[in-house]
Motif scaffolding. Structure first.
Motif, PDB file in Angstrom:
ATOM      1  N   TYR A   1       5.174   2.741 -16.108  1.00 47.26           N
ATOM      2  CA  TYR A   1       4.895   2.002 -14.880  1.00 47.26           C
ATOM      3  C   TYR A   1       4.661   3.061 -13.812  1.00 47.26           C
ATOM      4  O   TYR A   1       5.603   3.733 -13.389  1.00 47.26           O
ATOM      5  N   VAL A   2       3.410   3.253 -13.393  1.00 43.91           N
ATOM      6  CA  VAL A   2       3.024   4.386 -12.554  1.00 43.91           C
ATOM      7  C   VAL A   2       2.356   3.899 -11.270  1.00 43.91           C
ATOM      8  O   VAL A   2       1.353   3.175 -11.318  1.00 43.91           O
ATOM      9  N   TYR A   3       2.924   4.309 -10.129  1.00 40.59           N
ATOM     10  CA  TYR A   3       2.310   4.058  -8.830  1.00 40.59           C
ATOM     11  C   TYR A   3       1.538   5.321  -8.434  1.00 40.59           C
ATOM     12  O   TYR A   3       2.094   6.419  -8.448  1.00 40.59           O
ATOM     13  N   HIS A   4       0.252   5.151  -8.071  1.00 35.61           N
ATOM     14  CA  HIS A   4      -0.577   6.280  -7.657  1.00 35.61           C
ATOM     15  C   HIS A   4      -1.614   5.792  -6.656  1.00 35.61           C
ATOM     16  O   HIS A   4      -1.812   4.577  -6.475  1.00 35.61           O
ATOM     17  N   GLN A   5      -2.276   6.711  -5.996  1.00 41.72           N
ATOM     18  CA  GLN A   5      -3.174   6.371  -4.886  1.00 41.72           C
ATOM     19  C   GLN A   5      -4.352   5.492  -5.308  1.00 41.72           C
ATOM     20  O   GLN A   5      -4.844   4.709  -4.507  1.00 41.72           O
ATOM     21  N   ASN A   6      -4.825   5.615  -6.528  1.00 44.73           N
ATOM     22  CA  ASN A   6      -6.011   4.869  -6.958  1.00 44.73           C
ATOM     23  C   ASN A   6      -5.686   3.706  -7.894  1.00 44.73           C
ATOM     24  O   ASN A   6      -6.548   3.277  -8.658  1.00 44.73           O
ATOM     25  N   GLN A   7      -4.471   3.192  -7.843  1.00 43.25           N
ATOM     26  CA  GLN A   7      -4.109   2.097  -8.748  1.00 43.25           C
ATOM     27  C   GLN A   7      -4.935   0.850  -8.439  1.00 43.25           C
ATOM     28  O   GLN A   7      -5.385   0.653  -7.312  1.00 43.25           O
TER      29      GLN A   7
ATOM     30  N   MET B   1       0.840  -1.186   0.000  1.00 44.78           N
ATOM     31  CA  MET B   1       0.000   0.000   0.000  1.00 44.78           C
ATOM     32  C   MET B   1       0.879   1.241   0.000  1.00 44.78           C
ATOM     33  O   MET B   1       1.841   1.333   0.740  1.00 44.78           O
ATOM     34  N   LEU B   2       0.533   2.184  -0.826  1.00 47.67           N
ATOM     35  CA  LEU B   2       1.277   3.430  -0.892  1.00 47.67           C
ATOM     36  C   LEU B   2       0.982   4.294   0.326  1.00 47.67           C
ATOM     37  O   LEU B   2      -0.107   4.259   0.879  1.00 47.67           O
ATOM     38  N   THR B   3       1.958   5.100   0.698  1.00 47.42           N
ATOM     39  CA  THR B   3       1.712   6.099   1.726  1.00 47.42           C
ATOM     40  C   THR B   3       0.949   7.252   1.090  1.00 47.42           C
ATOM     41  O   THR B   3       0.950   7.401  -0.136  1.00 47.42           O
ATOM     42  N   PRO B   4       0.295   8.112   1.889  1.00 46.24           N
ATOM     43  CA  PRO B   4      -0.452   9.232   1.319  1.00 46.24           C
ATOM     44  C   PRO B   4       0.410  10.176   0.470  1.00 46.24           C
ATOM     45  O   PRO B   4      -0.100  10.870  -0.396  1.00 46.24           O
TER      46      PRO B   4
ATOM     47  N   SER C   1       5.200   7.161  -7.826  1.00 45.96           N
ATOM     48  CA  SER C   1       6.347   7.169  -8.735  1.00 45.96           C
ATOM     49  C   SER C   1       5.847   6.999 -10.162  1.00 45.96           C
ATOM     50  O   SER C   1       4.752   6.486 -10.399  1.00 45.96           O
ATOM     51  N   ALA C   2       6.664   7.460 -11.090  1.00 45.84           N
ATOM     52  CA  ALA C   2       6.367   7.325 -12.519  1.00 45.84           C
ATOM     53  C   ALA C   2       7.671   6.973 -13.212  1.00 45.84           C
ATOM     54  O   ALA C   2       8.673   7.663 -13.034  1.00 45.84           O
TER      55      ALA C   2
ATOM     56  N   PHE D   1       0.706  -3.536  -7.528  1.00 48.98           N
ATOM     57  CA  PHE D   1       1.778  -2.967  -8.326  1.00 48.98           C
ATOM     58  C   PHE D   1       1.239  -1.840  -9.193  1.00 48.98           C
ATOM     59  O   PHE D   1       0.028  -1.699  -9.378  1.00 48.98           O
ATOM     60  N   GLY D   2       2.137  -1.037  -9.740  1.00 48.33           N
ATOM     61  CA  GLY D   2       1.740   0.120 -10.528  1.00 48.33           C
ATOM     62  C   GLY D   2       0.987  -0.232 -11.795  1.00 48.33           C
ATOM     63  O   GLY D   2       0.998  -1.366 -12.260  1.00 48.33           O
ATOM     64  N   ASP D   3       0.316   0.773 -12.344  1.00 43.02           N
ATOM     65  CA  ASP D   3      -0.411   0.629 -13.601  1.00 43.02           C
ATOM     66  C   ASP D   3       0.565   0.834 -14.767  1.00 43.02           C
ATOM     67  O   ASP D   3       1.475   1.653 -14.688  1.00 43.02           O
ATOM     68  N   THR D   4       0.345   0.110 -15.845  1.00 42.73           N
ATOM     69  CA  THR D   4       1.227   0.211 -17.005  1.00 42.73           C
ATOM     70  C   THR D   4       0.428   0.547 -18.257  1.00 42.73           C
ATOM     71  O   THR D   4      -0.753   0.225 -18.358  1.00 42.73           O
ATOM     72  N   THR D   5       1.105   1.209 -19.174  1.00 39.37           N
ATOM     73  CA  THR D   5       0.574   1.431 -20.514  1.00 39.37           C
ATOM     74  C   THR D   5       1.696   1.129 -21.490  1.00 39.37           C
ATOM     75  O   THR D   5       2.809   1.641 -21.346  1.00 39.37           O
TER      76      THR D   5
END
Length: 136
Positions: free
Chosen positions: A22-28, A1-4, A8-9, A32-36
């Motif tokens: 590869y992007v880590y964000h609060q609503n992933q 879980m990410l901290t508030p 990262s991107a 693991f991070g979301d990828t495109t």
């Protein structure tokens, strides 16, 4: 879980010269991070490419208005919009550093570059004219 304040991107090389974000964000969606994946794109050997990665943090912290955009040779290939990178707006949630490294990732030899016959190979990449800018 990410901290508030955590996010990262990054960009990742894919097999056969491909590229993905590869992007880590609060609503992933998951752990693991979301990828495109940059569909239909492959780096060409023995040629320099011009990459631009723009990261815009969400403001205020409650908004889903952050983004990551990636252009290669002036063509927009990757878009992440509507991101909530941080859920707490503090100095720690601002852009703190740029880390630049290249590696073949993973935690096993499966990630190592190989020839078509499966034998290991050496890959080489050259980087030039790195620049970090801040636009308002």
């Amino acid at each position: 879980m990410l901290t508030p304040e955590g996010w990262s991107a990054r960009l990742m090389f894919r097999r056969n010269g491909g590229l993905q974000s590869y992007v880590y964000h609060q609503n992933q969606a998951g752990r693991f991070g979301d990828t495109t994946i940059a569909d239909g794109f492959a780096f060409e050997p023995n040629r320099y490419h011009h990459l631009v990665m723009q990261v815009v943090l969400n403001t205020p912290a409650s908004a889903n208005n952050g983004s990551v955009l990636v252009w290669v040779d002036s063509k927009l290939l990757i878009e992440h919009n509507g991101l909530r990178f941080r859920s707490k707006e503090t100095p720690a949630s601002e852009i703190q550093r740029l880390l630049f490294n290249t590696f073949h990732g993973g935690s096993s030899p499966d990630w190592a570059p190989r020839h078509a016959d499966g034998s290991y190979k050496t890959d080489c990449a050259f980087f030039d004219n790195l620049e970090l800018t801040q636009n308002f």
